[in-house]
Motif scaffolding. Structure first.
Motif, PDB file in Angstrom:
ATOM      1  N   CYS A  61       0.806  -1.228   0.000  1.00  0.00           N
ATOM      2  CA  CYS A  61       0.000   0.000   0.000  1.00  0.00           C
ATOM      3  C   CYS A  61       0.833   1.269   0.000  1.00  0.00           C
ATOM      4  O   CYS A  61       0.326   2.341   0.344  1.00  0.00           O
ATOM      5  CB  CYS A  61      -0.953  -0.004   1.193  1.00  0.00           C
ATOM      6  N   ILE A  62       2.127   1.184  -0.337  1.00  0.00           N
ATOM      7  CA  ILE A  62       2.865   2.438  -0.471  1.00  0.00           C
ATOM      8  C   ILE A  62       2.716   2.934  -1.906  1.00  0.00           C
ATOM      9  O   ILE A  62       2.217   2.240  -2.781  1.00  0.00           O
ATOM     10  CB  ILE A  62       4.331   2.306  -0.015  1.00  0.00           C
ATOM     11  N   ASP A  63       3.158   4.165  -2.146  1.00  0.00           N
ATOM     12  CA  ASP A  63       3.022   4.767  -3.472  1.00  0.00           C
ATOM     13  C   ASP A  63       3.779   3.937  -4.502  1.00  0.00           C
ATOM     14  O   ASP A  63       4.814   3.355  -4.173  1.00  0.00           O
ATOM     15  CB  ASP A  63       3.601   6.186  -3.459  1.00  0.00           C
ATOM     16  N   ARG A  77      -7.816   5.285  -3.606  1.00  0.00           N
ATOM     17  CA  ARG A  77      -7.571   6.732  -3.684  1.00  0.00           C
ATOM     18  C   ARG A  77      -8.662   7.415  -4.508  1.00  0.00           C
ATOM     19  O   ARG A  77      -9.179   6.812  -5.457  1.00  0.00           O
ATOM     20  CB  ARG A  77      -6.226   7.002  -4.352  1.00  0.00           C
ATOM     21  N   ALA A 169      -0.588   8.685  -7.007  1.00  0.00           N
ATOM     22  CA  ALA A 169       0.771   9.152  -6.748  1.00  0.00           C
ATOM     23  C   ALA A 169       1.704   8.929  -7.934  1.00  0.00           C
ATOM     24  O   ALA A 169       2.911   9.063  -7.797  1.00  0.00           O
ATOM     25  CB  ALA A 169       1.315   8.466  -5.495  1.00  0.00           C
ATOM     26  N   ARG A 171       3.438  10.274 -11.142  1.00  0.00           N
ATOM     27  CA  ARG A 171       3.771  11.662 -11.453  1.00  0.00           C
ATOM     28  C   ARG A 171       3.600  11.974 -12.925  1.00  0.00           C
ATOM     29  O   ARG A 171       3.777  11.112 -13.782  1.00  0.00           O
ATOM     30  CB  ARG A 171       5.199  11.947 -11.006  1.00  0.00           C
TER      31      ARG A 171
ATOM     32  N   PHE B 165      10.049   0.421   7.116  1.00  0.00           N
ATOM     33  CA  PHE B 165      10.342   1.727   6.544  1.00  0.00           C
ATOM     34  C   PHE B 165      10.308   2.773   7.651  1.00  0.00           C
ATOM     35  O   PHE B 165       9.650   2.588   8.680  1.00  0.00           O
ATOM     36  CB  PHE B 165       9.255   2.122   5.533  1.00  0.00           C
ATOM     37  N   LEU B 172       6.234  14.089  -1.482  1.00  0.00           N
ATOM     38  CA  LEU B 172       6.506  13.524  -2.804  1.00  0.00           C
ATOM     39  C   LEU B 172       6.686  14.669  -3.792  1.00  0.00           C
ATOM     40  O   LEU B 172       5.795  15.496  -3.964  1.00  0.00           O
ATOM     41  CB  LEU B 172       5.337  12.628  -3.230  1.00  0.00           C
ATOM     42  N   SER B 182       1.458  12.704   0.186  1.00  0.00           N
ATOM     43  CA  SER B 182       2.417  11.616   0.302  1.00  0.00           C
ATOM     44  C   SER B 182       3.728  12.118   0.886  1.00  0.00           C
ATOM     45  O   SER B 182       4.145  13.250   0.610  1.00  0.00           O
ATOM     46  CB  SER B 182       2.678  10.985  -1.066  1.00  0.00           C
ATOM     47  N   VAL B 185       9.472   7.645   2.648  1.00  0.00           N
ATOM     48  CA  VAL B 185       9.849   6.572   3.573  1.00  0.00           C
ATOM     49  C   VAL B 185      11.170   5.977   3.079  1.00  0.00           C
ATOM     50  O   VAL B 185      11.415   5.912   1.877  1.00  0.00           O
ATOM     51  CB  VAL B 185       8.771   5.475   3.700  1.00  0.00           C
ATOM     52  N   PHE B 204      11.146   5.779  -1.232  1.00  0.00           N
ATOM     53  CA  PHE B 204       9.754   5.564  -1.620  1.00  0.00           C
ATOM     54  C   PHE B 204       8.918   6.643  -0.960  1.00  0.00           C
ATOM     55  O   PHE B 204       9.402   7.408  -0.123  1.00  0.00           O
ATOM     56  CB  PHE B 204       9.269   4.185  -1.143  1.00  0.00           C
ATOM     57  N   THR B 205       7.648   6.704  -1.334  1.00  0.00           N
ATOM     58  CA  THR B 205       6.726   7.596  -0.634  1.00  0.00           C
ATOM     59  C   THR B 205       5.473   6.811  -0.286  1.00  0.00           C
ATOM     60  O   THR B 205       5.209   5.743  -0.856  1.00  0.00           O
ATOM     61  CB  THR B 205       6.327   8.820  -1.487  1.00  0.00           C
ATOM     62  N   SER B 206       4.727   7.320   0.685  1.00  0.00           N
ATOM     63  CA  SER B 206       3.466   6.680   1.061  1.00  0.00           C
ATOM     64  C   SER B 206       2.479   7.753   1.489  1.00  0.00           C
ATOM     65  O   SER B 206       2.879   8.818   1.979  1.00  0.00           O
ATOM     66  CB  SER B 206       3.698   5.678   2.201  1.00  0.00           C
TER      67      SER B 206
END
Lengths: 264, 226
Positions: A61-63, A77, A169, A171, B165, B172, B182, B185, B204-206
């Motif tokens: 579930c992270i980006d 989302r 998320a 880009r 993490f 982000l 976001s 991490v 990474f991002t969350s």
């Protein structure tokens, strides 16, 4: 679901990589294949209905995933429900198939605790790679391969990507998925078989044999599964109906999704 | 799960070590369940849900869980696990609370600060060297491991690579500016496998409201008086 009749075909190709060689004869029983990949919205319905069927080793579930996990549980989302479900492992996809089977009164195919499958069950499953290839060949007769959401996708297709739409998320300007069934179907009625997301297949990966095969489903052991169709990250020429790749079954990555199948 | 007594894991306030050529101090371990529990009790946050800050599962296994009445309870034998289920906002709030309590400037590290601390004076690729040591960083696991089981690097930091993490302060980034919602991490987690995901330089991002068993955080303390 699109139905495919019993058929004999040649699977594989002499013209691609060593993975697709040698071409060999396959006989397939009748099956049905979903016309599109399971969407983030579809998968979230499963997560809400059966949260105990999923653990965090099967879904990431992270980006840039379209499904996040907040205090109130798994959530899609905003605006992302129609994008393909990504960042689920092979067994996460299998858990969804079982949930779908239970809901429609079919026998579940997968035993998640033992990591086994019973292909005699009548429920939903991932497509055999030969079924996937048969369907994709039917949808893309020779010379009409067309263009999908691949790394070199045309501008009209790229404009549909999540980043360009400002959704989730992913880009802007980066490769990313487009919504399921966002573009016209192929000749078999199937959407986005080529490109968009690599699709988990049922079979464990092994090099092909030259022997003819009936309803092949891969070797009985191993932890690499076949993925088919290429993705938004792969160049178009690498995403052919016969192209095959292998993926570790616990991988949860933004280029892997799936569609469901069922024996008829 | 083995319970190991290590003062660094349960001590309040956390132990710090000076890193990045003396520019700042970083907690030697990710904030533990014991340390976050101390904060919950101090702030009365164990009594009712705070979904912007954290959420804990109903089942045992990650040290803190939510009971039927919505209150948070501690599984004492798991108190040396890293605190997880904490959102980015919850991690920021803990840092602010700790700074006020100890009269120091505490905050989350930026991704660049985290990376410099993890890479150490020799600029390593992972926190304990340039080889990816899978049994050490990414053993087969179904949940977080106690931070006390993890060896310390040259500057005394434990658990920078793998396990969970760690939230960093950065949003982000995108060509159009930061993407709202976001945050970065770093360090990889038990849910991942490929070595690149664990590299000090990988970010990474969350979703900032994520409550996940594979994201924790550690506190940065600035070297200036409050």
């Amino acid at each position: 679901m699109i139905s495919f009749a019993r058929q004999d075909l040649v699977v594989g190709s002499a013209d691609l990589t060593a993975r697709e060689r040698p071409p060999h004869r396959v006989s397939l029983g009748p099956f049905a294949l979903a016309d599109r990949c399971v969407s983030a919205g579809d998968f979230t319905a499963f997560l809400h209905d059966a949260p105990d069927d999923m653990d965090h080793l099967m879904i990431d579930c992270i980006d840039p995933g379209f499904v996040v996990h907040r205090a109130d549980g798994f959530q899609v989302r905003p605006g992302c429900a129609d994008f393909p479900m990504i960042q689920i492992s092979f067994w996460g996809a299998a858990a969804y198939c079982n949930w779908l089977s239970r809901g429609e009164g079919f026998q579940p195919v997968y035993d998640l605790a033992r990591r086994e499958a019973g292909l005699s069950a009548d429920g939903y499953r991932l497509p055999r790679e030969a079924e996937w290839e048969a369907a994709c060949r039917q949808g893309h007769p020779a010379g009409t391969a067309g263009t999908g959401n691949t790394a070199d996708a045309p501008a009209a297709c790229r404009a549909l990507r999540a980043g360009e739409a400002g959704l989730g998320a992913f880009r802007r300007g980066e490769p990313g998925p487009i919504p399921t069934a966002a573009r016209a179907p192929d000749a078999a009625g199937l959407h986005e078989m080529i490109g968009n997301v690599r699709e988990w297949c049922h079979d464990r990966y092994a090099p092909y044999s030259a022997e003819p095969a009936r309803d092949p489903s891969g070797p009985g052991r191993g932890s690499f599964r076949v993925v088919r169709g290429g993705s938004f990250a792969d160049p178009g020429p690498a995403c052919r109906p016969a192209s095959r790749m292998a993926a570790f079954e616990d991988t949860k990555c933004e280029v892997y999704g799936f569609r469901v199948a069922r024996s008829l | 799960m083995t319970r190991t007594h290590d003062p660094a894991a349960t001590q309040h306030p956390p132990l710090f070590t000076t890193v990045d050529a003396g520019r700042f101090d970083l907690a030697t371990c990710p904030t533990t369940v014991a340390q976050y529990w101390h904060y919950l009790l101090d702030q009365g946050l164990d009594q009712e849900p705070a979904p912007r800050l954290h959420a804990f599962p109903r089942q045992a296994g990650t040290g803190l869980r939510t009971d039927r009445q919505g209150r948070v309870t501690l599984d004492d034998e798991l108190s040396t696990l890293p605190a997880t289920g904490v959102t980015w906002h919850g991690a920021v709030a803990y840092c602010t609370w700790l700074g006020a309590l100890t009269g120091t400037h505490c905050r989350l590290p930026s991704a660049a600060e985290w990376q410099r601390a993890a890479s150490g004076p020799r600029g390593w690729r992972w926190s304990l060297g340039n080889e990816f040591d899978r049994p050490l960083y990414a053993p087969e696991a179904t949940g977080p491991r106690p931070v006390t089981h993890l060896p310390a690097g040259p500057t005394g930091l434990r658990g920078m690579t793998g396990n969970v993490f760690e939230w960093c302060s950065d949003p982000l980034a995108s060509p159009d500016g930061p993407v709202p919602g976001s945050r970065a991490v770093k360090g990889g987690a038990y849910t991942l496998r490929n070595p690149e995901s664990f590299e000090n330089g990988t970010t990474f991002t969350s979703d900032a409201l994520s409550t996940l068993p594979y994201i924790g955080f550690r506190v940065l303390r600035e070297r200036r008086p409050r």
